[in-house]
Each structure stands twice: as C-alpha cells, then as structure tokens.
Design an enzyme around this catalytic site. Structure first.
Site, mmCIF file in Angstrom:
data_model
loop_
_atom_site.group_PDB
_atom_site.id
_atom_site.type_symbol
_atom_site.label_atom_id
_atom_site.label_comp_id
_atom_site.label_asym_id
_atom_site.label_seq_id
_atom_site.Cartn_x
_atom_site.Cartn_y
_atom_site.Cartn_z
ATOM 1 C CE1 TYR A 194 -0.059 8.055 3.029
ATOM 2 C CE2 TYR A 194 0.719 5.905 2.360
ATOM 3 C CZ TYR A 194 -0.228 6.697 2.972
ATOM 4 O OH TYR A 194 -1.360 6.116 3.510
ATOM 5 C CG ASP B 19 -1.821 1.156 1.345
ATOM 6 O OD1 ASP B 19 -2.951 1.019 0.845
ATOM 7 O OD2 ASP B 19 -1.439 2.220 1.886
ATOM 8 C CB SER C 54 -2.534 2.910 12.529
ATOM 9 O OG SER C 54 -1.798 3.871 11.807
#
Ligand code: NDP
Length: 314
Positions: free
Chosen positions: A54, A49, A206
């Site tokens: 990012y 991913d 997360s």
C-alpha cells in the site's frame, strides 16, 4: 463493539476492523488518517490492517505511527506480502527470500517487533507452497508473526496449504482475507464452506463496495467531491460503480429505512450474519465514517429483512 474469535484461534478481533488501502499514506492526508485510526481505537476497534504494497510502504509508516502511542498488546495488527516492492526478479511473490525480507522491512516501517497476522496477499504459482509455508513457520517461531493468513486464495489452494502444513507440522493458515459484500458474493459457494471445515476465519475487504453501499453515489447523479470515485484513477471503483449496482442500492436504502438503520449499517450487519466472518474490514477517509460504520456491530437482521435483501441481490 463486539468481538469474535478469529476462526478456531483464541484471538478476539472487533467485528469492524480498519484498513489502509488507497487511503492512508495515499489520498487521505496524514492528519485525517491518524484521526480516523484514533477514532477507531476509541470506539473499540482493536484490529488494523495494512500491506507492504500500500503506497509502497507509506501506509505502514502512517498506520505504525498512529498506533505506536497505544499499548502494543491492546490491538491486533496485520500486514501482507506478495505484490511487487521493486522492479527486480525477487521483489515480489512468496519466495522464502522475499517473504523474510519483506516481513523484516514491514516491522521496521510499522516500528513494531511483531505483527499479529501476516497474510500472503495472493497465491504464488512460481514458488513451491512448502517453501512459503516453511518461511512463514520460521517467522512464527522467531516471534515476528503470531498468526498466518492468506488473501484471495481459492478453496483448492487453501485446502492444499492446510493439508501440507499438517503433514509437515508447519504453522497452519488460520485466516483468509477475501472480498465480500452485498455486491460481491463469490466466496459463499466454496471458500466459506472449506474455511469453516478447517477452522479458518474470514476478514472481508471492501464490505461497503468501496463506498457504493453507503448510498452516496446515485445513478446519473454527481460524484461527491472528495470521494474515492471523484479521483480519476479510481472513478469506476474497480468496476463496482455500475448502474445495475446503483439500482440495487436504491432498493436496499428502502430496506434500511424500514429497519430504522442506515445503509452502511445494513450492509455491514448483513456481512456479519455469516458466523465464519470474524470481521468486516472497512476503509475510512474521515473519523465520522468510522463512527458510522461501527454502529453495525451487534446489529442482527431478522429473517424477513434477510429475505428482502436476497430478493434484491438475486
Ligand atoms: P470499504 O468498502 O469499506 O470502502 C471504504 C471507502 O468507502 C472509504 O475509504 C470511504 O471512501 C468510503 N466510506 C466508508 N465508510 C463510509 C461512510 N460511512 N459514508 C460514506 N462513505 C464511506 O473498504 P475498502 O475498499 O477501503 O477496503 C477496506 C480495506 O480492505 C482496505 O483498507 C485494505 O486494508 C483491505 N483490502 C484488502 C485487499 C486484499 O487484496 N486483501 C484489497 C482491497 C482492500 P471516500 O470517503 O474516499 O469515498
């Protein structure tokens, strides 16, 4: 490694997947990033991913370079669009213009002809939903995107998108990417039931609460050198590193020990108890962390253990 169907699709993804937020192209140097991705691939992780935003494209470059040596059909690659890629009025959001341009830019940075999953990284209240869904449908028809997903959309927004896609015969959302861990459970109330109803699978981010659920942070203790929380800008781990959470972690460590598994294994196996979750999307700054985290695949927690965990988290 065990694999699960992504929602009602025919696509099979590894129960543990590997992401690249903050880490690759960021605070983890490229050698370690590549070694972590290689370790993941070797251990059966087939699901990687990233996102355009990012490190403003740098993560995609690092991930693309690391994966390029493997057969393209042997892994599932996901990226995302929404967050700003520049300062201009059309450099963010889910307009047709931004979605199409960013998909093309991501494919270039990843050095691939298609992504398996393309996510809307948030909901865009400034773009008509139909405009976004049509743009995504065009990308699917062009073969640049295989499956469409969303991230952090509400149950209501997901429902609206599914109904609109069905009405207009557009490609449907098949995957949602929300935050989910022992310390963040908001999806259980509405997002999970609505997703289940519409055949949408979860890929949750997360799942280790950015490292808090590995047990390496202790109340009043030293922050481990080199960890995410050791960096000034991430020191609160986006609000997850609190005394209340660290108290829970101490109790969860006992449950893990009684089950003769590590705390990360307990935390990830707990997530995978949800049948609607297709994959727990972890981050890793070193290959050893990948090695540790894949151990959770296939681990089933018994009812007594689940009840003890529930008592601690409540
Ligand atoms: P995690 O909860 O898995 O945290 C990962 C971090 O925890 C690692 O970088 C490492 O940090 C530490 N860690 C991981 N495993 C271990 C271990 N076994 N022992 C000790 N420390 C460990 O997930 P992330 O917060 O990284 O998120 C995962 C992915 O989810 C992202 O890479 C991204 O792809 C996606 N994501 C999506 C979002 C969205 O809006 N859709 C938002 C955020 C993330 P360190 O060693 O540096 O301490």
């Amino acid at each position: 490694m065990e694999y699960r169907r992504l929602g009602k699709t025919g696509l099979k993804v590894s129960e543990i997947s590997l992401g690249s937020w903050l880490t690759y192209g960021g605070y983890v140097e490229e050698q370690n990033a590549t070694a972590s991705i290689d370790k993941a691939y070797d251990l059966g992780i087939n699901f990687f991913d990233t996102a355009n935003v990012y490190m403003r494209g740098e993560a995609e470059v690092v991930v693309g370079k690391a994966l390029n040596k493997y057969a393209r059909d042997s892994y599932v690659l996901a990226t995302k669009v929404f967050w700003p890629m520049g300062d201009g009025p059309n450099d963010h959001g889910l307009s047709r213009k931004h979605v199409i341009e960013q998909c093309n830019a991501s494919l270039k940075r990843l050095n691939t002809e298609y992504v398996d999953i393309y996510y809307c990284h948030r909901f865009d209240p400034e773009t008509p939903l139909e405009e976004t869904l049509r743009a995504l449908d065009d990308l699917v028809r062009q073969g640049k995107v295989l499956y469409v997903g969303v991230s952090e959309w509400t149950a209501e927004q997901i429902t609206e998108a599914v109904h609109l896609a069905d009405k207009k015969l557009l490609d449907r959302i098949v995957v949602n990417q929300p935050q989910y861990s022992m310390l963040e459970r908001y999806i259980e109330k509405e997002v999970l039931p609505v997703s289940e109803k519409h055949g949408i699978g979860q890929v949750v981010w997360s799942p280790l609460a950015q490292g808090v659920l590995t047990g390496k942070y202790q109340k009043g203790g030293q922050i481990p050198a080199g960890s995410r929380a050791a960096q000034e800008k991430f020191k609160s781990l986006f609000g997850l590193l609190t005394d209340a959470n660290l108290d829970k972690v101490e109790k969860l460590k006992e449950v893990a020990a009684d089950n003769e598994i590590s705390l990360p294994t307990l935390a990830l196996a707990w997530i995978l108890r949800q049948p609607n979750v297709a994959s727990a999307l972890v981050g890793a700054s070193r290959p050893e962390q990948v090695e540790e985290n894949v151990k959770a695949s296939g681990v089933k927690l018994n009812d007594e253990t689940l009840a003890r965990i529930e008592d601690i988290l409540r």
